[in-house]
Design a protein around this motif. Structure first.
Motif, short mmCIF file in Angstrom:
data_model
loop_
_atom_site.label_atom_id
_atom_site.label_comp_id
_atom_site.label_asym_id
_atom_site.label_seq_id
_atom_site.Cartn_x
_atom_site.Cartn_y
_atom_site.Cartn_z
N MET A 1 34.35 -41.30 56.84
CA MET A 1 35.26 -40.38 57.47
C MET A 1 35.25 -40.59 58.99
O MET A 1 36.28 -40.51 59.63
N ALA A 2 34.10 -40.81 59.56
CA ALA A 2 34.02 -40.98 61.02
C ALA A 2 34.87 -42.16 61.47
O ALA A 2 35.51 -42.08 62.52
N ASP A 3 34.88 -43.23 60.70
CA ASP A 3 35.69 -44.39 61.08
C ASP A 3 37.16 -44.04 61.14
O ASP A 3 37.89 -44.54 62.01
N SER A 4 37.64 -43.18 60.24
CA SER A 4 39.05 -42.83 60.26
C SER A 4 39.39 -41.87 61.40
O SER A 4 40.53 -41.82 61.83
N LEU A 5 38.41 -41.11 61.89
CA LEU A 5 38.66 -40.22 63.03
C LEU A 5 38.55 -40.94 64.37
O LEU A 5 39.25 -40.60 65.31
N ASP A 6 37.66 -41.92 64.48
CA ASP A 6 37.43 -42.62 65.73
C ASP A 6 38.73 -43.24 66.23
O ASP A 6 39.36 -44.04 65.55
N SER A 8 41.54 -41.63 66.67
CA SER A 8 42.73 -40.91 66.21
C SER A 8 43.03 -39.73 67.13
O SER A 8 42.24 -39.38 68.00
N ALA A 9 44.17 -39.11 66.90
CA ALA A 9 44.56 -37.94 67.69
C ALA A 9 43.58 -36.79 67.49
O ALA A 9 43.46 -35.91 68.35
N TYR A 10 42.86 -36.78 66.38
CA TYR A 10 41.93 -35.69 66.06
C TYR A 10 40.47 -36.10 66.25
O TYR A 10 39.56 -35.45 65.73
N ALA A 11 40.21 -37.14 67.00
CA ALA A 11 38.85 -37.64 67.21
C ALA A 11 37.95 -36.60 67.86
O ALA A 11 36.73 -36.64 67.67
N ALA A 56 42.42 -32.00 75.05
CA ALA A 56 41.64 -32.57 76.15
C ALA A 56 41.10 -33.96 75.85
O ALA A 56 40.92 -34.76 76.76
N TYR A 57 40.81 -34.23 74.58
CA TYR A 57 40.16 -35.49 74.22
C TYR A 57 40.87 -36.20 73.05
O TYR A 57 40.24 -36.54 72.07
N GLY A 62 34.37 -44.57 70.19
CA GLY A 62 33.05 -45.10 70.52
C GLY A 62 32.10 -44.14 71.19
O GLY A 62 31.52 -44.47 72.20
N LEU A 63 31.94 -42.93 70.63
CA LEU A 63 31.01 -41.98 71.21
C LEU A 63 29.58 -42.19 70.73
O LEU A 63 28.66 -41.58 71.22
N SER A 64 29.42 -43.03 69.74
CA SER A 64 28.09 -43.24 69.19
C SER A 64 27.57 -44.63 69.51
O SER A 64 28.26 -45.46 70.06
N CYS A 65 26.34 -44.85 69.15
CA CYS A 65 25.71 -46.14 69.35
C CYS A 65 25.00 -46.52 68.06
O CYS A 65 24.98 -45.73 67.13
#
Length: 74
Positions: A1-6, A8-11, A56-57, A62-65
């Motif tokens: 699921m995270a991959d589909s949000l990264d 996107s407009a809803y990230a 705002a965002y 790429g917020l993770s590592c």
């Protein structure tokens, strides 16, 4: 699921999910975030409702590592 949000407009909803999971299970998520991820997560957690966050965002990426430790976030 995270991959589909990264990216996107809803990230912006992803940091909320991570913060909620961390709080629910007693896990410090900071080691799994890069510096931008920590900044955004703090801002969303402390200052914004979900509608404000999406505005705002939008399109965050790429917020993770890879993870804590060698090769992870600093």
């Amino acid at each position: 699921m995270a991959d589909s949000l990264d990216g996107s407009a809803y990230a912006a909803l992803l940091p909320y999910a991570l913060a909620g999971l961390g709080a629910a299970y007693g896990v410090d998520i900071d080691p799994y975030l890069n510096s931008r991820g920590r900044q955004v997560t703090r801002d969303l957690r402390d200052n914004r409702c979900t509608a404000q966050a999406v505005g705002a965002y939008p399109f965050l990426m790429g917020l993770s590592c890879p993870g804590p430790g060698p090769g992870g976030c600093s």
